[in-house]
Design an enzyme around this catalytic site. Sequence first.
Site, PDB file in Angstrom:
ATOM      1  N   HIS A  52     -13.790 -23.366  -7.535  1.00  0.00           N
ATOM      2  CA  HIS A  52     -12.183 -22.184  -7.252  1.00  0.00           C
ATOM      3  C   HIS A  52     -11.526 -23.362  -7.672  1.00  0.00           C
ATOM      4  O   HIS A  52     -10.770 -23.284  -8.602  1.00  0.00           O
ATOM      5  CB  HIS A  52     -12.235 -21.714  -5.986  1.00  0.00           C
ATOM      6  CG  HIS A  52     -11.010 -20.804  -6.323  1.00  0.00           C
ATOM      7  ND1 HIS A  52     -10.643 -19.798  -5.637  1.00  0.00           N
ATOM      8  CD2 HIS A  52      -9.435 -21.271  -5.801  1.00  0.00           C
ATOM      9  CE1 HIS A  52      -9.982 -19.278  -5.156  1.00  0.00           C
ATOM     10  NE2 HIS A  52      -8.946 -20.775  -5.558  1.00  0.00           N
ATOM     11  N   GLU A  53     -11.433 -24.592  -7.031  1.00  0.00           N
ATOM     12  CA  GLU A  53     -10.097 -25.240  -8.131  1.00  0.00           C
ATOM     13  C   GLU A  53     -10.197 -25.890  -9.464  1.00  0.00           C
ATOM     14  O   GLU A  53      -9.397 -26.050 -10.220  1.00  0.00           O
ATOM     15  CB  GLU A  53     -10.696 -27.063  -6.946  1.00  0.00           C
ATOM     16  CG  GLU A  53      -9.990 -26.604  -5.208  1.00  0.00           C
ATOM     17  CD  GLU A  53      -8.388 -25.702  -5.398  1.00  0.00           C
ATOM     18  OE1 GLU A  53      -7.686 -25.526  -6.264  1.00  0.00           O
ATOM     19  OE2 GLU A  53      -8.692 -24.484  -4.941  1.00  0.00           O
ATOM     20  N   HIS A  56      -9.197 -22.951 -11.634  1.00  0.00           N
ATOM     21  CA  HIS A  56      -7.384 -22.786 -11.723  1.00  0.00           C
ATOM     22  C   HIS A  56      -7.507 -24.273 -12.595  1.00  0.00           C
ATOM     23  O   HIS A  56      -6.868 -24.143 -14.068  1.00  0.00           O
ATOM     24  CB  HIS A  56      -7.280 -23.646 -10.513  1.00  0.00           C
ATOM     25  CG  HIS A  56      -7.108 -22.367  -9.357  1.00  0.00           C
ATOM     26  ND1 HIS A  56      -6.630 -20.903 -10.357  1.00  0.00           N
ATOM     27  CD2 HIS A  56      -7.031 -22.924  -8.165  1.00  0.00           C
ATOM     28  CE1 HIS A  56      -6.232 -20.555  -8.698  1.00  0.00           C
ATOM     29  NE2 HIS A  56      -6.966 -21.158  -7.788  1.00  0.00           N
ATOM     30  N   ASP A 151      -3.161 -18.181  -3.921  1.00  0.00           N
ATOM     31  CA  ASP A 151      -2.942 -17.447  -5.540  1.00  0.00           C
ATOM     32  C   ASP A 151      -2.040 -15.952  -6.044  1.00  0.00           C
ATOM     33  O   ASP A 151      -0.923 -16.046  -6.214  1.00  0.00           O
ATOM     34  CB  ASP A 151      -4.661 -18.099  -5.588  1.00  0.00           C
ATOM     35  CG  ASP A 151      -5.011 -18.705  -5.537  1.00  0.00           C
ATOM     36  OD1 ASP A 151      -4.533 -19.805  -5.839  1.00  0.00           O
ATOM     37  OD2 ASP A 151      -6.284 -19.023  -5.587  1.00  0.00           O
TER      38      ASP A 151
HETATM   39 ZN   LIG Z   1      -7.170 -20.713  -5.306  1.00  0.00          ZN
END
Ligand SMILES: [Zn+2]
Length: 252
Positions: A52-53, A56, A151
Site C-alpha cells: 500500500h505504501e 503511494h 488517505d
Molecule cells: Zn495510504
Amino acid sequence: MFRVRGIQLAVHGSFFLLLAWIAYEGWQLGGWPTLFWCVGILLAFFVCVVLHELGHSFTAMAFGIGVSRILLMPIGGMAQFDDIPREPRRELLITLAGPAVNFLIAGLLWPIVGLAADDGIPITTRGFFQLLLHANLAMGCFNLLPVFPMDGGRILRAFLAWRMPYVRATYWASRVARVLAVVAIGTILFSPFFGRWQERILPSVLFVFIGIVGELEYRATLRREREDEHWRASLARLYGPAPTAEPPPVSP
Ligand SMILES: [Zn+2]
C-alpha cells in the site's frame, strides 16, 4: 531492514510487541500450528501494508518527489515524502494509489479463494488467504474514511484545495477529521456492536492518535506557509516585488 528503489524500509520497535502478543494469542488458541498461522497472517498483512505504501511512493516518484523511508508501526505504515506536492491533482493520484493496491490484491484473491462464510474463517491455507482478502478490503475502505491525515482525508483536502488556498483546505480537512474522530470514538465506546471493553480501547486510541497527527500536520503546513511568506516579503524588500506573469501594460 532493506531498501526498495532507494526507499528505506524501517520497522518500529513496538511492532515486535504486537508480533509477540499475536503469537501468544495463537498459541493459547491452538498450540504451535495456530501460533504459526497467526504470525503468518500478521506478517502477510504487513506485507500488504508495505505494498500500500509503495503504491503511494512509486506514484510520488513518478512525479519526481523523493521518498526517504517507509516506517512500519503496529497501527500501520507511513511513507515519508521529501515534499508533499501542493498540487491537488498530484496529491489526489498519489493518495488514491495506496487503497488501489489493496483493492487490486483483494481483486486477485477473490476469484481464487472466495469470501469467507459467515460462521468464521477456518485455520487452513484457504482460510489464510480468505482472511488476507477480507483484511485488504477493510484496509482499502478504512483508509478512504475522510479523516485527515488518512488517505480519505487527503482526498478531501485535495478537493478543497481546488477551491481555496492550500492552508485553508488543510484547516478544514483537519477540522472535519476532529469531528469524525470524536464520533468514531463515541461509537466504538458506546455502541453494542463492539465486543469486550478491551477490544474497544485500541481502536479508540487509534482515532485519538489520528486526530493528533492531523492537527500536527495542519500546524506544520501553516508554519511552512508563514515561513514562505516571510521569505517572499524579505526578498521583495531586497529586490523589489516578484515579477508577475502578466506583461506590463503598454501605453497607446
Ligand atoms: Zn495510504
